[in-house]
Scaffold this motif. Structure first.
Motif, PDB file in Angstrom:
ATOM      1  N   LYS A  28       0.826  -1.210   0.000  1.00 54.07           N
ATOM      2  CA  LYS A  28       0.000   0.000   0.000  1.00 54.07           C
ATOM      3  C   LYS A  28       0.858   1.256   0.000  1.00 54.07           C
ATOM      4  CE  LYS A  28      -4.179  -1.745   2.322  1.00 54.07           C
ATOM      5  NZ  LYS A  28      -4.994  -1.671   3.568  1.00 54.07           N
ATOM      6  N   THR A  31       1.720   2.454  -3.464  1.00 52.89           N
ATOM      7  CA  THR A  31       0.673   2.885  -4.398  1.00 52.89           C
ATOM      8  C   THR A  31       0.706   4.392  -4.630  1.00 52.89           C
ATOM      9  OG1 THR A  31      -0.945   3.039  -2.591  1.00 52.89           O
ATOM     10  CG2 THR A  31      -0.856   0.974  -3.830  1.00 52.89           C
ATOM     11  N   PHE A  32       0.914   5.174  -3.569  1.00 48.33           N
ATOM     12  CA  PHE A  32       0.877   6.635  -3.712  1.00 48.33           C
ATOM     13  C   PHE A  32       1.995   7.159  -4.615  1.00 48.33           C
ATOM     14  CE2 PHE A  32      -1.095   6.321   0.707  1.00 48.33           C
ATOM     15  CZ  PHE A  32      -2.385   6.252   0.187  1.00 48.33           C
ATOM     16  N   ILE A  35       1.274   6.007  -8.334  1.00 48.77           N
ATOM     17  CA  ILE A  35       0.206   6.792  -8.969  1.00 48.77           C
ATOM     18  C   ILE A  35       0.712   8.184  -9.333  1.00 48.77           C
ATOM     19  CG2 ILE A  35      -2.025   7.938  -8.582  1.00 48.77           C
ATOM     20  CD1 ILE A  35      -2.803   5.556  -6.828  1.00 48.77           C
ATOM     21  N   PHE A  36       1.355   8.839  -8.376  1.00 47.27           N
ATOM     22  CA  PHE A  36       1.811  10.208  -8.595  1.00 47.27           C
ATOM     23  C   PHE A  36       2.835  10.285  -9.727  1.00 47.27           C
ATOM     24  CE2 PHE A  36       4.741  13.712  -7.837  1.00 47.27           C
ATOM     25  CZ  PHE A  36       3.855  14.773  -7.720  1.00 47.27           C
ATOM     26  N   ASN A 114     -10.456  10.308   0.375  1.00 46.30           N
ATOM     27  CA  ASN A 114      -9.765   9.352  -0.480  1.00 46.30           C
ATOM     28  C   ASN A 114      -8.376   9.866  -0.828  1.00 46.30           C
ATOM     29  OD1 ASN A 114      -8.893   7.742  -2.724  1.00 46.30           O
ATOM     30  ND2 ASN A 114     -11.013   7.095  -3.011  1.00 46.30           N
ATOM     31  N   THR A 115      -7.362   9.299  -0.187  1.00 42.84           N
ATOM     32  CA  THR A 115      -5.985   9.745  -0.422  1.00 42.84           C
ATOM     33  C   THR A 115      -5.549   9.477  -1.855  1.00 42.84           C
ATOM     34  OG1 THR A 115      -5.517   9.191   1.891  1.00 42.84           O
ATOM     35  CG2 THR A 115      -3.626   9.640   0.478  1.00 42.84           C
ATOM     36  N   ASN A 116      -6.002   8.359  -2.434  1.00 42.75           N
ATOM     37  CA  ASN A 116      -5.647   8.042  -3.820  1.00 42.75           C
ATOM     38  C   ASN A 116      -6.075   9.150  -4.781  1.00 42.75           C
ATOM     39  OD1 ASN A 116      -4.311   5.560  -3.616  1.00 42.75           O
ATOM     40  ND2 ASN A 116      -6.226   4.446  -3.449  1.00 42.75           N
ATOM     41  N   LEU A 117      -7.316   9.653  -4.587  1.00 41.33           N
ATOM     42  CA  LEU A 117      -7.819  10.734  -5.438  1.00 41.33           C
ATOM     43  C   LEU A 117      -7.019  12.014  -5.237  1.00 41.33           C
ATOM     44  CD1 LEU A 117     -11.725  10.398  -5.374  1.00 41.33           C
ATOM     45  CD2 LEU A 117     -10.202  10.130  -7.322  1.00 41.33           C
ATOM     46  N   GLN A 118      -6.644  12.301  -4.001  1.00 45.90           N
ATOM     47  CA  GLN A 118      -5.854  13.496  -3.709  1.00 45.90           C
ATOM     48  C   GLN A 118      -4.497  13.432  -4.417  1.00 45.90           C
ATOM     49  OE1 GLN A 118      -5.621  13.763   0.566  1.00 45.90           O
ATOM     50  NE2 GLN A 118      -7.836  13.616   0.803  1.00 45.90           N
ATOM     51  N   VAL A 119      -3.851  12.271  -4.337  1.00 45.04           N
ATOM     52  CA  VAL A 119      -2.552  12.087  -5.004  1.00 45.04           C
ATOM     53  C   VAL A 119      -2.716  12.198  -6.514  1.00 45.04           C
ATOM     54  CG1 VAL A 119      -0.694  10.429  -5.444  1.00 45.04           C
ATOM     55  CG2 VAL A 119      -1.629  10.663  -3.135  1.00 45.04           C
ATOM     56  N   LEU A 120      -3.794  11.608  -7.052  1.00 46.27           N
ATOM     57  CA  LEU A 120      -4.055  11.650  -8.492  1.00 46.27           C
ATOM     58  C   LEU A 120      -4.255  13.086  -8.973  1.00 46.27           C
ATOM     59  CD1 LEU A 120      -4.599  10.117 -11.131  1.00 46.27           C
ATOM     60  CD2 LEU A 120      -6.991   9.955 -10.449  1.00 46.27           C
TER      61      LEU A 120
END
Length: 226
Positions: A28, A31-32, A35-36, A114-120
């Motif tokens: 996990k 992932t950040f 993605i970034f 949603n941290t994933n969306l923030q990073v995206l």
């Protein structure tokens, strides 16, 4: 080995649960940055923002339509194989209604949680901004090197996957018994059958429309698929 330990030494097997959890938490953590870096580097490398917009819109439209088809196949296969139709005694069950009941749509709230969306979003903004930087090529080069280091690190972490699988399987068998393998097998079967149907029917028909062979494509990406 995990199955055997769970059968013959269940008390010891249950204590191995943290091994699988630690591995999942490490994955996990990757992932950040992945993605970034991949999104930011992809947008910054294109240069022509009009081209980014055209490709981005078509990609989003394609992704939504094809994802809907893949989800539909997954639902049909799951309804047929019923991997969740198991004896739930002794399992820690939660109320699923919090995920299924209708609520008002709050985009900002979804992004905030949603941290994933923030990073995206951060990657998209920075990717577009880099196109206007005077030393754009230098930043792209540094991002490329950083991406290489991240994926190299992930490669070495994946060498621990068999140990994590051992810990997870030991815990599952030790706590819930050998019958746990039946729903796990059905779940894996559901996943693989869904992917096979998607690749050879949905993706195959799309490629056939463009006069391309699904088998030639699979030959080129067989490592990625595996």
């Amino acid at each position: 080995a995990g199955v055997l330990l769970g059968i013959y030494q269940p008390a010891m097997a249950i204590q191995l649960e943290p091994i699988a959890k630690w591995f999942i938490n490490i994955i996990k953590g990757f992932t950040f940055p992945i993605i970034f870096l991949t999104v930011c580097l992809g947008i910054a490398s294109m240069g022509d923002l009009k081209k980014v917009g055209r490709i981005g819109f078509r990609s989003l439209l394609y992704f939504e339509v094809v994802s809907t088809l893949s989800l539909a196949i997954g639902v049909i296969v799951a309804l047929w194989l019923e991997p969740g139709k198991i004896n739930k005694e002794g399992l820690q069950m939660q109320d699923p209604s919090k995920y299924t009941k209708s609520t008002h749509f709050d985009l900002l709230g979804i992004i905030a949680q949603n941290t994933n969306l923030q990073v995206l979003l951060a990657a998209i903004v920075l990717g577009f901004a880099l196109n206007y930087f005077p030393k754009r090529e230098k930043y792209i080069h540094n991002l490329g090197r950083l991406t290489h280091y991240v994926f190299t690190g992930l490669k070495y972490v994946m060498y621990l996957a068999p140990i994590a699988a051992f810990g997870g399987m030991s815990f599952a068998i030790g706590k819930y018994g050998l019958k746990t393998l039946i729903p796990l097998g059905k779940l894996m079967g559901t996943m693989y059958l869904t992917m096979i149907l998607f690749i050879f029917i949905v993706l195959g028909l799309i490629l056939k429309y463009y006069k391309l062979s699904i088998f030639k494509l699979l030959a080129n990406i067989k490592e990625e698929l595996l």
